[in-house]
Write a protein that holds these residues in place. Structure first.
Motif: not given
Length: 102
Positions: A1-14
């Motif tokens: 399991m990753s210690a971080f999460q991936h974030l999309s551009i749209n998720q960042l904007i929200h």
């Protein structure tokens, strides 16, 4: 399991719309950072890393940005290991963010 999460551009904007207390760290070189960066981002490098960790709010989300979303994954893992609760690596990095906001 990753210690971080991936974030999309749209998720960042929200996330930016929903919360003003995001901690965005840009690990690109200083010249690239100066040429353009995400609003409120801090240029994080080896010289200011320990200061950032000491001063940052470990409970607030940290979004790590690099050129294309590759190097940020290692940095996000490191920050998670330092005790940050919510660490994200921005998929596509600054180049994707710049394209989406051009």
């Amino acid at each position: 399991m990753s210690a971080f999460q991936h974030l999309s551009i749209n998720q960042l904007i929200h996330m930016q719309e929903a919360a003003a207390d995001l901690q965005i760290v840009d690990i690109r070189d200083a010249a690239s950072f100066e040429a353009g960066h995400i609003n409120a981002a801090v240029n994080l490098n080896n010289e200011n890393l320990s200061h950032f960790i000491a001063e940052a709010d470990m409970d607030q989300p940290v979004i790590v940005v690099c050129y294309h979303g590759i190097s940020s994954q290692s940095a996000a893992t490191y920050l998670s290991e330092q005790g940050f609760d919510h660490v994200y690596s921005l998929d596509g990095g600054y180049s994707a963010w710049h394209q989406a906001n051009a």
